[in-house]
Design an enzyme around this catalytic site. Structure first.
Site, PDB file in Angstrom:
ATOM      1  N   HIS A 153     -45.872  64.756  82.282  1.00 15.80           N
ATOM      2  CA  HIS A 153     -44.975  65.583  81.932  1.00 15.80           C
ATOM      3  C   HIS A 153     -43.958  64.912  80.914  1.00 15.80           C
ATOM      4  O   HIS A 153     -44.079  63.588  80.815  1.00 15.80           O
ATOM      5  CB  HIS A 153     -44.027  66.328  82.895  1.00 15.80           C
ATOM      6  CG  HIS A 153     -43.191  65.227  83.741  1.00 15.80           C
ATOM      7  ND1 HIS A 153     -43.470  64.640  84.908  1.00 15.80           N
ATOM      8  CD2 HIS A 153     -41.879  64.702  83.426  1.00 15.80           C
ATOM      9  CE1 HIS A 153     -42.703  63.997  85.437  1.00 15.80           C
ATOM     10  NE2 HIS A 153     -41.759  63.740  84.651  1.00 15.80           N
ATOM     11  N   HIS A 200     -43.538  70.415  87.978  1.00 16.26           N
ATOM     12  CA  HIS A 200     -43.109  70.508  86.670  1.00 16.26           C
ATOM     13  C   HIS A 200     -44.106  69.932  85.653  1.00 16.26           C
ATOM     14  O   HIS A 200     -44.792  68.795  85.825  1.00 16.26           O
ATOM     15  CB  HIS A 200     -41.599  69.826  86.314  1.00 16.26           C
ATOM     16  CG  HIS A 200     -41.491  68.293  86.626  1.00 16.26           C
ATOM     17  ND1 HIS A 200     -42.135  67.833  87.573  1.00 16.26           N
ATOM     18  CD2 HIS A 200     -40.698  67.512  85.923  1.00 16.26           C
ATOM     19  CE1 HIS A 200     -41.899  66.513  87.539  1.00 16.26           C
ATOM     20  NE2 HIS A 200     -41.069  66.304  86.613  1.00 16.26           N
ATOM     21  N   HIS A 215     -37.984  60.886  78.376  1.00 14.53           N
ATOM     22  CA  HIS A 215     -38.988  59.950  78.953  1.00 14.53           C
ATOM     23  C   HIS A 215     -40.478  60.594  78.929  1.00 14.53           C
ATOM     24  O   HIS A 215     -40.577  62.266  78.855  1.00 14.53           O
ATOM     25  CB  HIS A 215     -38.825  59.409  80.268  1.00 14.53           C
ATOM     26  CG  HIS A 215     -38.942  60.459  81.420  1.00 14.53           C
ATOM     27  ND1 HIS A 215     -37.748  61.199  81.972  1.00 14.53           N
ATOM     28  CD2 HIS A 215     -40.037  60.860  82.018  1.00 14.53           C
ATOM     29  CE1 HIS A 215     -38.146  62.115  83.051  1.00 14.53           C
ATOM     30  NE2 HIS A 215     -39.496  61.864  82.899  1.00 14.53           N
ATOM     31  N   HIS A 247     -36.708  61.286  93.807  1.00 13.25           N
ATOM     32  CA  HIS A 247     -35.781  62.373  93.044  1.00 13.25           C
ATOM     33  C   HIS A 247     -35.621  63.267  94.228  1.00 13.25           C
ATOM     34  O   HIS A 247     -36.634  63.623  95.131  1.00 13.25           O
ATOM     35  CB  HIS A 247     -36.807  63.053  92.085  1.00 13.25           C
ATOM     36  CG  HIS A 247     -36.864  62.320  90.754  1.00 13.25           C
ATOM     37  ND1 HIS A 247     -35.818  61.628  90.012  1.00 13.25           N
ATOM     38  CD2 HIS A 247     -37.987  62.095  90.256  1.00 13.25           C
ATOM     39  CE1 HIS A 247     -36.441  61.038  89.007  1.00 13.25           C
ATOM     40  NE2 HIS A 247     -37.742  61.386  89.051  1.00 13.25           N
ATOM     41  N   TYR A 256     -38.352  54.373  86.400  1.00 11.21           N
ATOM     42  CA  TYR A 256     -38.230  54.563  84.821  1.00 11.21           C
ATOM     43  C   TYR A 256     -37.942  53.017  84.174  1.00 11.21           C
ATOM     44  O   TYR A 256     -37.514  52.033  84.867  1.00 11.21           O
ATOM     45  CB  TYR A 256     -36.817  55.390  84.676  1.00 11.21           C
ATOM     46  CG  TYR A 256     -36.988  56.758  84.970  1.00 11.21           C
ATOM     47  CD1 TYR A 256     -37.641  57.747  83.975  1.00 11.21           C
ATOM     48  CD2 TYR A 256     -36.365  56.966  86.112  1.00 11.21           C
ATOM     49  CE1 TYR A 256     -37.676  58.922  84.238  1.00 11.21           C
ATOM     50  CE2 TYR A 256     -36.471  58.705  86.265  1.00 11.21           C
ATOM     51  CZ  TYR A 256     -37.151  59.392  85.803  1.00 11.21           C
ATOM     52  OH  TYR A 256     -37.288  60.731  85.913  1.00 11.21           O
ATOM     53  N   GLU A 266     -42.209  56.991  82.478  1.00  7.29           N
ATOM     54  CA  GLU A 266     -42.091  56.856  84.075  1.00  7.29           C
ATOM     55  C   GLU A 266     -43.425  56.945  84.919  1.00  7.29           C
ATOM     56  O   GLU A 266     -44.329  57.422  84.161  1.00  7.29           O
ATOM     57  CB  GLU A 266     -41.261  58.193  84.513  1.00  7.29           C
ATOM     58  CG  GLU A 266     -41.289  58.569  85.737  1.00  7.29           C
ATOM     59  CD  GLU A 266     -40.571  59.787  86.205  1.00  7.29           C
ATOM     60  OE1 GLU A 266     -40.145  60.309  87.227  1.00  7.29           O
ATOM     61  OE2 GLU A 266     -41.071  60.847  85.270  1.00  7.29           O
TER      62      GLU A 266
END
Length: 308
Positions: A153, A200, A215, A247, A256, A266
């Site tokens: 993503h 996501h 990112h 997260h 990261y 990431e």
């Protein structure tokens, strides 16, 4: 859930300052497979379980960042349909000819309200994963570097994320999975969208400057592989922004870090499975630190301010 329409993230073209230094990093540290170079000097890569010819394209430039982010759609008729829907909504589209990117068919390119360039495409040469298609063995991490499964993503920053949300949900068929509210309790600070069953496929954060990249993320298969990635990054003296950590939003585990040009990348593992009958999750401004970094429960300055 039948997979139709927009299937998944398909490619990202990233600007780098020194091509050979970057190729060394993306092959030896990231563990990507180089799949080709074109006449303009761009270099193409794929991850170990990706079937298409490329997912990451590097272009040498005088400043870092992302040129465009592409999504693969289910077939050519879907590409035509989505192009027509975009134009009917007043979005100007451009046709990029087949072959302009190596082993990639015709692409529909357009700009979203935050100024980012997005592409849709239906065809890319299938070169297969490292396991093959006939009597395959189990995938084992071998070879140099982190070796992610796939490009997963992107997180982009810009002003009109409300316009982005409307475009992606009402025209392209994405679904809102999570959101973070600002102090007023009404305005979105950030939104997390999916076109699949992942937590996501694209995320967006409101920012004063448009067309910024936060990112590009690459999927690992487990928390243990994220920890392994941290060891490899430290061994190679890579600049780490934060992690390994977790997260609250998406519930994935993460590191990261920065490539030699300053582009943030990431490694991401986990995250829940999403289905269309699930309502969006909302995070309040008071809990945004815990939402982004669940263990530290606060944001660091570099995460908020360093963009390309």
């Amino acid at each position: 859930m039948a997979m139709t329409g927009v299937l998944r993230p398909g490619h990202a073209q990233i600007r780098v300052l020194d091509m050979e230094e970057s190729v060394q990093f993306y092959t030896q540290v990231m563990g990507f497979m180089e799949t080709g170079r074109d006449s303009s000097g761009r270099v193409y890569f794929k991850c170990r379980q990706e079937h298409d010819h490329n997912s990451i394209v590097l272009r040498q430039a005088d400043h870092a960042g992302m040129d465009f982010f592409g999504f693969k759609v289910s077939d050519k008729s879907t590409l035509e349909e989505l192009d027509q829907k975009l134009q009917a909504a007043g979005v100007k589209t451009e046709r990029m000819p087949a072959g302009e990117m190596l082993e990639t068919g015709e692409r529909v390119r357009f700009q979203i309200p935050t100024g980012h360039t997005i592409e849709l495409f239906a065809e890319k040469t299938c070169v297969g994963s490292i396991c093959g298609y006939n009597d395959p063995d189990v995938d084992v991490i071998d070879g140099p570097g982190i070796r992610p499964v796939r490009m997963d993503h992107a997180l982009i920053y810009g002003g009109d994320i409300d316009g982005n949300l409307k475009l992606f949900t009402e025209i392209l068929g994405f679904s809102l999975v999570e959101r973070v509210k600002l102090e007023d309790g009404n305005t979105d600070l950030g939104t997390w969208l999916t076109c699949s069953t992942k937590a996501h496929d694209l995320a967006m954060v409101r920012h004063s400057e448009d067309a910024k990249l936060h990112h590009v993320s690459f999927m690992m298969e487990s928390w243990e592989q994220v920890l392994r990635a941290a060891d490899i990054l430290s061994r190679n003296r890579v600049s780490i922004d934060i992690g390994p950590t977790r997260h609250g939003i998406t519930q994935g585990t993460t590191i990261y870090f920065f490539d030699p040009s300053g582009n943030r990348l990431e490694t991401f593992a986990g995250g829940y499975q999403w289905y269309p009958d699930m309502p969006p999750i909302t995070w309040s401004w008071e809990e945004v630190g815990r939402g982004i970094f669940y263990h530290d429960r606060k944001l660091n300055e570099a995460f908020l301010s360093v963009l390309t």
